[in-house]
Write a protein that holds these residues in place. Structure first.
Motif, mmCIF file in Angstrom:
data_model
loop_
_atom_site.group_PDB
_atom_site.id
_atom_site.type_symbol
_atom_site.label_atom_id
_atom_site.label_comp_id
_atom_site.label_asym_id
_atom_site.label_seq_id
_atom_site.Cartn_x
_atom_site.Cartn_y
_atom_site.Cartn_z
ATOM 1 N N PRO A 1 -6.573 -14.386 48.315
ATOM 2 C CA PRO A 1 -7.886 -14.177 47.686
ATOM 3 C C PRO A 1 -9.017 -14.815 48.490
ATOM 4 O O PRO A 1 -8.773 -15.736 49.274
ATOM 5 C CB PRO A 1 -7.732 -14.884 46.330
ATOM 6 N N LEU A 2 -10.218 -14.298 48.254
ATOM 7 C CA LEU A 2 -11.397 -14.864 48.906
ATOM 8 C C LEU A 2 -11.660 -16.257 48.347
ATOM 9 O O LEU A 2 -11.914 -16.415 47.161
ATOM 10 C CB LEU A 2 -12.601 -13.959 48.611
ATOM 11 N N LYS A 3 -11.573 -17.253 49.194
ATOM 12 C CA LYS A 3 -11.907 -18.628 48.792
ATOM 13 C C LYS A 3 -12.056 -19.463 50.062
ATOM 14 O O LYS A 3 -11.459 -19.130 51.098
ATOM 15 C CB LYS A 3 -10.847 -19.232 47.869
ATOM 16 N N PRO A 4 -12.853 -20.535 50.006
ATOM 17 C CA PRO A 4 -12.979 -21.338 51.215
ATOM 18 C C PRO A 4 -11.682 -22.093 51.493
ATOM 19 O O PRO A 4 -11.026 -22.540 50.550
ATOM 20 C CB PRO A 4 -14.109 -22.334 50.885
ATOM 21 N N ALA A 5 -11.323 -22.226 52.758
ATOM 22 C CA ALA A 5 -10.182 -23.080 53.113
ATOM 23 C C ALA A 5 -10.577 -24.509 52.745
ATOM 24 O O ALA A 5 -11.773 -24.833 52.697
ATOM 25 C CB ALA A 5 -9.912 -22.971 54.618
#
Ligand code: DC
Length: 213
Positions: free
Chosen positions: A184-188
């Motif tokens: 999913p789209l999320k910051p590392a």
């Protein structure tokens, strides 16, 4: 040792413009991973397979050859660089990118393209999944600003779309991209987050350069 810089974030956060400028400045390859997802969506659409099961898609992908020469994107030898930039392809790519077979196929392709090269990669999971050893950035911006940027971009291409429609489709896409089960789209965890709402692309590039040099 080759170097990878990843720039992830939601639609309209400025990733493409910034990543392209940054790559030019550093003399690195610019890898637009969203364009690869769009190309697979176009391919599956042409095969009437958007809703197909994993097995069918996996079989079809064996005959899907995507290449990128640093400028143009080719689908089985045909240039598709502009054809993939429509609201329909934005929608379809967000849908087909939720499928594990599509993600595995494109994760492999992205690593192959980047192999042995210095790269600025932009996308959704470049930092979290595809290039976890890269220097990671995550761009965000307010929903109104992101919708306005996308609206201007389409208008410049002569496509008449209402601002409200664009905003609605971005909200839906964000939701789908962030809530999907795989990558999913999320910051590392170690990504540097930059809010680009009030920044010009050049200011964002300067901000990134400050952090990597
Ligand atoms: O960045 P873009 O708008 O061209 O991406 C189109 C869609 O592709 C996006 O809604 C989600 C998907 N995508 C993805 O799942 N992973 C990526 N690394 C890039 C794009």
């Amino acid at each position: 040792m080759s170097e990878i810089i990843t720039i992830d974030g939601p639609a309209g956060a400025g990733k493409s413009t910034v990543a392209r400028m940054l790559a030019k400045r550093l003399g690195y390859l610019f890898l637009d991973t969203g364009a690869l997802y769009r190309t697979v969506a176009l391919y599956l659409k042409e095969k009437n397979a958007i809703e197909a099961n994993d097995e069918t898609i996996e079989r079809l992908l064996q005959e899907c050859e995507i290449s990128y020469d640093g400028k143009e994107l080719f689908l089985n030898g045909r240039v598709v660089t502009s054809e993939i930039r429509t609201p329909e392809m934005s929608e379809l790519s967000s849908i087909t990118s939720t499928k594990r077979v599509v993600r595995e196929f494109l994760t492999g392709l992205q690593r192959k393209i980047a192999s042995g090269r210095n790269v600025v990669a932009e996308g959704r999971d470049s930092g979290t999944v595809v290039f976890p050893h890269g220097k990671k950035f995550f761009l965000t911006a307010s929903i109104n600003e992101r919708a306005m940027r996308r609206w201007r971009e389409l208008k410049d291409k002569g496509l008449e779309v209402s601002f409200e429609e664009i905003k609605k489709s971005i909200i839906e896409r964000d939701e789908r991209d962030s809530c999907r089960e795989i990558a999913p789209l999320k910051p590392a965890e170690d990504a540097i987050i930059i809010d680009t709402t009030d920044l010009s692309p050049l200011e964002v590039v300067e901000e990134i350069l400050k952090r990597i040099i």
